[in-house]
Design a protein around this motif. Structure first.
Motif, PDB file in Angstrom:
ATOM      1  N   PRO A 307       0.803  -1.221   0.000  1.00  0.00           N
ATOM      2  CA  PRO A 307       0.000   0.000   0.000  1.00  0.00           C
ATOM      3  C   PRO A 307       0.842   1.281   0.000  1.00  0.00           C
ATOM      4  O   PRO A 307       0.328   2.367  -0.247  1.00  0.00           O
ATOM      5  CB  PRO A 307      -0.816  -0.118   1.299  1.00  0.00           C
ATOM      6  CG  PRO A 307       0.045  -0.955   2.200  1.00  0.00           C
ATOM      7  CD  PRO A 307       0.769  -1.923   1.299  1.00  0.00           C
ATOM      8  N   SER A 308       2.147   1.143   0.270  1.00  0.00           N
ATOM      9  CA  SER A 308       3.063   2.286   0.286  1.00  0.00           C
ATOM     10  C   SER A 308       4.480   1.736   0.181  1.00  0.00           C
ATOM     11  O   SER A 308       4.710   0.527   0.276  1.00  0.00           O
ATOM     12  CB  SER A 308       2.895   3.093   1.580  1.00  0.00           C
ATOM     13  OG  SER A 308       3.176   2.269   2.705  1.00  0.00           O
ATOM     14  N   ASP A 309       5.446   2.619  -0.035  1.00  0.00           N
ATOM     15  CA  ASP A 309       6.834   2.189   0.052  1.00  0.00           C
ATOM     16  C   ASP A 309       7.074   1.673   1.473  1.00  0.00           C
ATOM     17  O   ASP A 309       6.667   2.306   2.455  1.00  0.00           O
ATOM     18  CB  ASP A 309       7.780   3.362  -0.222  1.00  0.00           C
ATOM     19  CG  ASP A 309       7.745   3.814  -1.673  1.00  0.00           C
ATOM     20  OD1 ASP A 309       7.113   3.123  -2.509  1.00  0.00           O
ATOM     21  OD2 ASP A 309       8.328   4.866  -1.973  1.00  0.00           O
ATOM     22  N   MET A 310       7.751   0.541   1.586  1.00  0.00           N
ATOM     23  CA  MET A 310       7.897  -0.042   2.920  1.00  0.00           C
ATOM     24  C   MET A 310       9.123  -0.931   3.008  1.00  0.00           C
ATOM     25  O   MET A 310       9.591  -1.481   2.003  1.00  0.00           O
ATOM     26  CB  MET A 310       6.636  -0.852   3.286  1.00  0.00           C
ATOM     27  CG  MET A 310       6.335  -1.990   2.338  1.00  0.00           C
ATOM     28  SD  MET A 310       4.615  -2.651   2.480  1.00  0.00           S
ATOM     29  CE  MET A 310       4.474  -2.957   4.221  1.00  0.00           C
ATOM     30  N   GLN A 311       9.629  -1.046   4.205  1.00  0.00           N
ATOM     31  CA  GLN A 311      10.650  -2.031   4.523  1.00  0.00           C
ATOM     32  C   GLN A 311       9.931  -3.316   4.918  1.00  0.00           C
ATOM     33  O   GLN A 311       9.102  -3.300   5.831  1.00  0.00           O
ATOM     34  CB  GLN A 311      11.504  -1.544   5.694  1.00  0.00           C
ATOM     35  CG  GLN A 311      12.643  -0.631   5.297  1.00  0.00           C
ATOM     36  CD  GLN A 311      13.913  -1.420   4.986  1.00  0.00           C
ATOM     37  OE1 GLN A 311      14.010  -2.603   5.281  1.00  0.00           O
ATOM     38  NE2 GLN A 311      14.885  -0.742   4.387  1.00  0.00           N
ATOM     39  N   LEU A 312      10.232  -4.400   4.234  1.00  0.00           N
ATOM     40  CA  LEU A 312       9.534  -5.647   4.522  1.00  0.00           C
ATOM     41  C   LEU A 312      10.523  -6.796   4.496  1.00  0.00           C
ATOM     42  O   LEU A 312      11.140  -7.070   3.458  1.00  0.00           O
ATOM     43  CB  LEU A 312       8.410  -5.878   3.503  1.00  0.00           C
ATOM     44  CG  LEU A 312       7.573  -7.150   3.660  1.00  0.00           C
ATOM     45  CD1 LEU A 312       6.905  -7.192   5.030  1.00  0.00           C
ATOM     46  CD2 LEU A 312       6.526  -7.252   2.558  1.00  0.00           C
ATOM     47  N   LEU A 313      10.702  -7.430   5.617  1.00  0.00           N
ATOM     48  CA  LEU A 313      11.550  -8.611   5.725  1.00  0.00           C
ATOM     49  C   LEU A 313      12.938  -8.376   5.124  1.00  0.00           C
ATOM     50  O   LEU A 313      13.490  -9.216   4.413  1.00  0.00           O
ATOM     51  CB  LEU A 313      10.869  -9.811   5.055  1.00  0.00           C
ATOM     52  CG  LEU A 313       9.482 -10.168   5.638  1.00  0.00           C
ATOM     53  CD1 LEU A 313       8.845 -11.290   4.816  1.00  0.00           C
ATOM     54  CD2 LEU A 313       9.609 -10.583   7.099  1.00  0.00           C
ATOM     55  N   GLY A 314      13.472  -7.192   5.410  1.00  0.00           N
ATOM     56  CA  GLY A 314      14.829  -6.868   4.973  1.00  0.00           C
ATOM     57  C   GLY A 314      14.939  -6.360   3.558  1.00  0.00           C
ATOM     58  O   GLY A 314      16.061  -6.160   3.063  1.00  0.00           O
ATOM     59  N   GLN A 315      13.813  -6.108   2.888  1.00  0.00           N
ATOM     60  CA  GLN A 315      13.834  -5.637   1.500  1.00  0.00           C
ATOM     61  C   GLN A 315      13.088  -4.309   1.378  1.00  0.00           C
ATOM     62  O   GLN A 315      12.166  -4.035   2.144  1.00  0.00           O
ATOM     63  CB  GLN A 315      13.182  -6.668   0.571  1.00  0.00           C
ATOM     64  CG  GLN A 315      13.824  -8.039   0.603  1.00  0.00           C
ATOM     65  CD  GLN A 315      15.184  -8.084  -0.072  1.00  0.00           C
ATOM     66  OE1 GLN A 315      15.629  -7.108  -0.676  1.00  0.00           O
ATOM     67  NE2 GLN A 315      15.869  -9.215   0.039  1.00  0.00           N
ATOM     68  N   GLU A 316      13.485  -3.505   0.384  1.00  0.00           N
ATOM     69  CA  GLU A 316      12.784  -2.261   0.070  1.00  0.00           C
ATOM     70  C   GLU A 316      11.691  -2.582  -0.950  1.00  0.00           C
ATOM     71  O   GLU A 316      11.984  -2.881  -2.114  1.00  0.00           O
ATOM     72  CB  GLU A 316      13.758  -1.236  -0.513  1.00  0.00           C
ATOM     73  CG  GLU A 316      14.832  -0.764   0.456  1.00  0.00           C
ATOM     74  CD  GLU A 316      14.308   0.293   1.417  1.00  0.00           C
ATOM     75  OE1 GLU A 316      13.167   0.764   1.210  1.00  0.00           O
ATOM     76  OE2 GLU A 316      15.036   0.638   2.365  1.00  0.00           O
ATOM     77  N   VAL A 317      10.466  -2.544  -0.518  1.00  0.00           N
ATOM     78  CA  VAL A 317       9.329  -2.848  -1.384  1.00  0.00           C
ATOM     79  C   VAL A 317       8.637  -1.540  -1.754  1.00  0.00           C
ATOM     80  O   VAL A 317       8.320  -0.735  -0.886  1.00  0.00           O
ATOM     81  CB  VAL A 317       8.340  -3.807  -0.685  1.00  0.00           C
ATOM     82  CG1 VAL A 317       7.125  -4.075  -1.568  1.00  0.00           C
ATOM     83  CG2 VAL A 317       9.046  -5.113  -0.331  1.00  0.00           C
ATOM     84  N   LYS A 318       8.400  -1.345  -3.059  1.00  0.00           N
ATOM     85  CA  LYS A 318       7.813  -0.111  -3.548  1.00  0.00           C
ATOM     86  C   LYS A 318       6.287  -0.209  -3.576  1.00  0.00           C
ATOM     87  O   LYS A 318       5.730  -1.282  -3.766  1.00  0.00           O
ATOM     88  CB  LYS A 318       8.332   0.206  -4.957  1.00  0.00           C
ATOM     89  CG  LYS A 318       9.844   0.374  -5.043  1.00  0.00           C
ATOM     90  CD  LYS A 318      10.321   1.538  -4.180  1.00  0.00           C
ATOM     91  CE  LYS A 318      11.823   1.764  -4.304  1.00  0.00           C
ATOM     92  NZ  LYS A 318      12.289   2.836  -3.394  1.00  0.00           N
ATOM     93  N   LYS A 319       5.657   0.930  -3.409  1.00  0.00           N
ATOM     94  CA  LYS A 319       4.197   0.989  -3.458  1.00  0.00           C
ATOM     95  C   LYS A 319       3.682   0.359  -4.753  1.00  0.00           C
ATOM     96  O   LYS A 319       4.179   0.652  -5.841  1.00  0.00           O
ATOM     97  CB  LYS A 319       3.723   2.443  -3.370  1.00  0.00           C
ATOM     98  CG  LYS A 319       2.209   2.596  -3.440  1.00  0.00           C
ATOM     99  CD  LYS A 319       1.781   4.056  -3.332  1.00  0.00           C
ATOM    100  CE  LYS A 319       0.261   4.174  -3.420  1.00  0.00           C
ATOM    101  NZ  LYS A 319      -0.196   5.574  -3.316  1.00  0.00           N
ATOM    102  N   GLY A 320       2.672  -0.498  -4.619  1.00  0.00           N
ATOM    103  CA  GLY A 320       2.049  -1.125  -5.775  1.00  0.00           C
ATOM    104  C   GLY A 320       2.681  -2.430  -6.202  1.00  0.00           C
ATOM    105  O   GLY A 320       2.104  -3.147  -7.035  1.00  0.00           O
ATOM    106  N   GLN A 321       3.855  -2.757  -5.668  1.00  0.00           N
ATOM    107  CA  GLN A 321       4.472  -4.022  -6.056  1.00  0.00           C
ATOM    108  C   GLN A 321       3.687  -5.204  -5.469  1.00  0.00           C
ATOM    109  O   GLN A 321       3.147  -5.126  -4.369  1.00  0.00           O
ATOM    110  CB  GLN A 321       5.928  -4.080  -5.602  1.00  0.00           C
ATOM    111  CG  GLN A 321       6.857  -3.198  -6.429  1.00  0.00           C
ATOM    112  CD  GLN A 321       8.313  -3.379  -6.063  1.00  0.00           C
ATOM    113  OE1 GLN A 321       8.668  -3.647  -4.915  1.00  0.00           O
ATOM    114  NE2 GLN A 321       9.190  -3.210  -7.046  1.00  0.00           N
ATOM    115  N   MET A 322       3.654  -6.273  -6.249  1.00  0.00           N
ATOM    116  CA  MET A 322       2.962  -7.475  -5.807  1.00  0.00           C
ATOM    117  C   MET A 322       3.846  -8.268  -4.862  1.00  0.00           C
ATOM    118  O   MET A 322       5.048  -8.389  -5.068  1.00  0.00           O
ATOM    119  CB  MET A 322       2.594  -8.346  -7.014  1.00  0.00           C
ATOM    120  CG  MET A 322       1.772  -9.579  -6.662  1.00  0.00           C
ATOM    121  SD  MET A 322       1.600 -10.721  -8.056  1.00  0.00           S
ATOM    122  CE  MET A 322       0.831  -9.658  -9.269  1.00  0.00           C
TER     123      MET A 322
END
Length: 414
Positions: A307-322
């Motif tokens: 739903p937004s740019d986020m730090q997730l499980l040690g990775q940089e995940v961008k908004k909208g990525q599956m």
């Protein structure tokens, strides 16, 4: 990137769910991607893959990722309310996926419609149709289980559950075959739009059937139970009923077809397990979880969107990525299951996450298992010595799971 990471082979060379090697034995590939870390970028799908069960269960429970298809970075523009067609009104305006609060409300207030009494009543409605399927098969030397039985069960189940009159069956049959394509991110937009049009036609039918049932409610009937719930709850209306039925079609159509063929295949590969699996409806409920674990037929998993740019499980995940949650990666891991290559229908699952977990546990799970139990029981009653006529060839074209091109069975009737 560290030196050790840079020397690793590309993940695409280790994991390809559309490959023949995956279809024949998915375990090595599933273990290989799980070993790469808790969140792995998979370029062919432009998606992250969540690999570890504690993280997947936490995501199911806390719902911090979006379930809304239109939050995907490659989704078409979200339609505005004044331009909604009927499918979009259901998917966007009343979606059980997009709004967690409404989803919880619907689950809570509709639970009486999934009571054991209602499921038993649906079973009684399905049973004559299953019997007729096998009557039509007769006593041949062999038959293809997929075309003669499995392809008919999703349609039989949904029409029996909702009480759809026979005159509407052709249109309803089409939507049970295409509904899961309405939001599938891996297929073309043209194909998604065709599937959505099938759903628009099905919604027209459902509205007619709902109007008829309002005039003539029936005791112990699934749709009548939902109409009683609507009358008692101002935040639950006809569009919620339509959306719930569509969700059950989506959950049950592809899944049921896949489950039918793998249940037959697994039990015929391990015939010593048949008596235990068919001992009772409850015994088969557990057996089915083991069959699906053993089969390793899943390709993708559960799609969520950042739903937004986020730090997730040690990775940089961008908004909208599956982010694809893949609980099946563990299914042949000896760290989770002893002797994972063995089919053991009495294996214990604690917890059993085949149908999801927490707020996202599939509310139609009991019905799905019951229809399988009915069909397996009827087949083995008719053909107690039934066997595989050949090792079935895997069909690599299915977008969601490993399936068979045909499932030819010998009846072995003397």
């Amino acid at each position: 990137m560290s030196a050790s990471a840079s020397t690793l082979p590309p993940i695409e060379s280790l994991f390809d769910p559309n490959s023949k090697s995956y279809a024949e034995n998915p375990a090595p590939q599933c273990l290989a991607i799980a070993a790469r870390g808790p969140l792995v970028w998979y370029a062919p799908w432009q998606a992250w893959i969540m690999t570890q069960m504690p993280d997947i269960m936490d995501c199911w429970k806390r719902e911090y990722l979006s379930s809304d298809f239109y939050d995907w970075e490659f989704a078409p523009p979200r339609p505005t309310e004044e331009n909604w067609n009927k499918f979009e009104k259901a998917l966007v305006g009343h979606s059980l996926l997009a709004d967690p609060d409404h989803h919880r409300l619907v689950r809570r207030i509709t639970s009486p419609a999934f009571s054991r009494n209602v499921v038993d009543n649906i079973q009684r409605q399905i049973e004559p149709h299953v019997t007729r399927l096998f009557d039509d098969i007769g006593t041949p030397e062999s038959f293809d289980y997929i075309t003669e039985v499995a392809q008919h069960i999703p349609f039989i189940s949904i029409t029996a559950m909702v009480g759809v009159p026979e005159k509407y069956w052709p249109e309803m049959k089409r939507v049970t075959q295409t509904f899961t394509e309405t939001w599938n991110p891996t297929i073309s937009e043209e194909r998604r739009l065709r599937a959505q049009e099938d759903s628009n036609k099905a919604i027209d039918i459902l509205q007619v059937v709902i109007a008829e049932r309002r005039e003539n409610p029936q005791e112990g009937d699934f749709l009548s139970a939902l109409l009683k719930i609507e009358a008692a709850n101002e935040n639950f209306n006809e569009w919620d009923i339509i959306t719930l039925i569509l969700a059950l079609i989506g959950a049950g159509a592809d899944t049921t077809l896949i489950a039918q063929q793998w249940s037959v295949y697994a039990l015929l590969k391990s015939p010593d397990q048949v008596p235990y699996a068919l001992e009772s409806a409850d015994a088969f409920s557990n057996a089915f979880s083991e069959i699906m674990r053993w089969s390793g037929n899943s390709k993708m998993g559960f799609a969520r969107y950042a739903p937004s740019d986020m730090q997730l499980l040690g990775q940089e995940v961008k908004k909208g990525q599956m982010v694809l949650m893949m609980p099946h990666l563990k299914d042949h891991d000896p760290a989770y299951f002893s002797n994972p290559e063995k089919l053991d229908v009495r294996r214990k699952f604690e917890p059993d996450v085949l149908f999801g977990y927490g707020p996202r546990f599939c509310i139609g799970a009991a019905l799905a298992k019951r229809q399988l139990y009915l069909t397996m029981g009827e087949m083995f009653k008719r053909f107690p010595n039934i066997s595989l006529a050949e090792e079935p060839e895997r069909d690599l074209e299915d977008h969601n799971a490993v399936v068979f091109k045909r499932l030819l069975l010998n009846t072995n009737i003397k």
